[in-house]
Design an enzyme around this catalytic site. Sequence first.
Site, PDB file in Angstrom:
ATOM      1  N   GLY A   9       0.803  -1.230   0.000  1.00 22.04           N
ATOM      2  CA  GLY A   9       0.000   0.000   0.000  1.00 22.04           C
ATOM      3  C   GLY A   9       0.828   1.267   0.000  1.00 22.04           C
ATOM      4  CB  SER A  10       2.962   2.799  -1.417  1.00 21.34           C
ATOM      5  OG  SER A  10       2.922   1.796  -2.411  1.00 21.34           O
TER       6      SER A  10
END
Length: 221
Positions: free
Chosen positions: A183-184
């Site tokens: 997640g980013s």
Amino acid sequence: MAPKPYPHPILAREGWPFIALTGVVALATTAWWGAGSLPFWALFLFVVQFFRDPARPIPDTPHAVLSPADGRIVAIEATTDPWRECPALKVSVFMNVFNVHSNRSPVDGTVINRWYHPGKFLNAALDKASVENERNALHFKTDEGHELTCVQVAGLIARRILCTVEPGQHLARGERYGFIRFGSRVDLYLPPESQVCVTIGEKVKATSTILALLPEAPEKP
């Protein structure tokens, strides 16, 4: 537009230890607990899908800036590039845990600089993540002479930014250069005159989605 040779396995090497570990745990719990192992198999399947790294069609549209990541457009704004300290058009792609997290070069160009900045791990969908979170930036100069910055930003769950290129290296559009685990976000700082081809909230695919068109090549001195 057709797929080009892609010298990477369909499951990213960065994920092999995690896939192996969760697979062994799932097998072991199956032997011990039978149906009680289902949550571990679900975890194994999640890890496998997270580290998938598929080949993608690469558009040959002139002056195109390709999406460096899968995800959703969360920012399009005129701003200042904090790395090169110049006016820029910012386009940001947020990746959730179900997106492909392999990062790919948005342009044909040479890496001029690479900067790393330690920081926090706020929700990467927030605007302040661009300036407060851990991040890794690449300064590109395209084959036509444009300059832009591509920034990997860690997120709430992501705790590791991986980048495999160094200054002086030339990348072809769509070429893989890094990975962010769990997640980013990726921020692009483009020349202000660039023409944006996406909208806020739009879902994009790394390499195959054109985010913007660069202006005509700058005049050579």
